[in-house]
Scaffold this motif. Structure first.
Motif, PDB file in Angstrom:
ATOM      1  N   MET A  63       6.569 142.574  48.006  1.00 40.67           N
ATOM      2  CA  MET A  63       5.427 142.337  48.792  1.00 40.67           C
ATOM      3  C   MET A  63       4.306 142.771  48.195  1.00 40.67           C
ATOM      4  N   ALA A  64       4.164 144.084  47.633  1.00 39.39           N
ATOM      5  CA  ALA A  64       2.869 144.630  46.935  1.00 39.39           C
ATOM      6  C   ALA A  64       2.637 143.808  45.490  1.00 39.39           C
ATOM      7  N   ARG A  74       9.517 146.212  49.581  1.00 35.90           N
ATOM      8  CA  ARG A  74       8.146 146.683  49.550  1.00 35.90           C
ATOM      9  C   ARG A  74       7.409 146.344  48.189  1.00 35.90           C
ATOM     10  N   GLN A 127      14.909 148.301  51.127  1.00 31.00           N
ATOM     11  CA  GLN A 127      13.735 148.353  51.823  1.00 31.00           C
ATOM     12  C   GLN A 127      12.487 148.604  50.573  1.00 31.00           C
ATOM     13  N   ALA A 128      12.767 149.568  49.570  1.00 31.12           N
ATOM     14  CA  ALA A 128      11.884 149.898  48.486  1.00 31.12           C
ATOM     15  C   ALA A 128      11.676 148.538  47.704  1.00 31.12           C
TER      16      ALA A 128
END
Length: 120
Positions: free
Chosen positions: A45-46, A42, A38-39
């Motif tokens: 995506m950032a 994320r 997940q990290a």
């Protein structure tokens, strides 16, 4: 408002129950792996959404104009060089020899040098 039917809700509930039975939420290794995934997603995506640092089209156009002018100056300088000059030939040979030596030393590397000293 949900547009699902009762059959869809039941299928979703069955899938959820099957997943919960397969994966124990108290498994630390599994939770750690899921958190890592997940990290990283994320972060991906950032980075994807962040504006890329750069210059505007006007700034780029100005820089291209400057580079074109410098390129024309260099072309004029290169046109004035006498390629039959023996000193120029010597200088080119020296540059080539030093580069070839650098390349060989880079290819040999520090591990190969140690082996050669041990054999002597």
């Amino acid at each position: 408002m949900r547009s699902g039917t009762g059959d869809e809700d039941q299928a979703t509930a069955e899938e959820r129950a099957a997943l919960e039975a397969e994966f124990n939420p108290e498994d630390e290794e599994l939770c750690h792996a899921a958190t890592k995934i997940q990290a990283s997603f994320r972060g991906h995506m950032a980075r994807k959404q962040a504006p890329k640092p750069g210059k505007t089209d006007d700034e780029l156009s100005k820089e291209m104009g400057k580079l074109d002018a410098k390129g024309e100056e260099l072309d004029d300088e290169l046109a004035d060089i006498d390629l039959t000059d023996p000193e120029l030939n010597k200088a080119a040979t020296k540059i080539q020899a030093s580069f070839r030596g650098h390349k060989v030393r880079k290819d040999v590397g520090p591990n190969d040098k140690d082996e050669e000293k041990g054999n002597e």
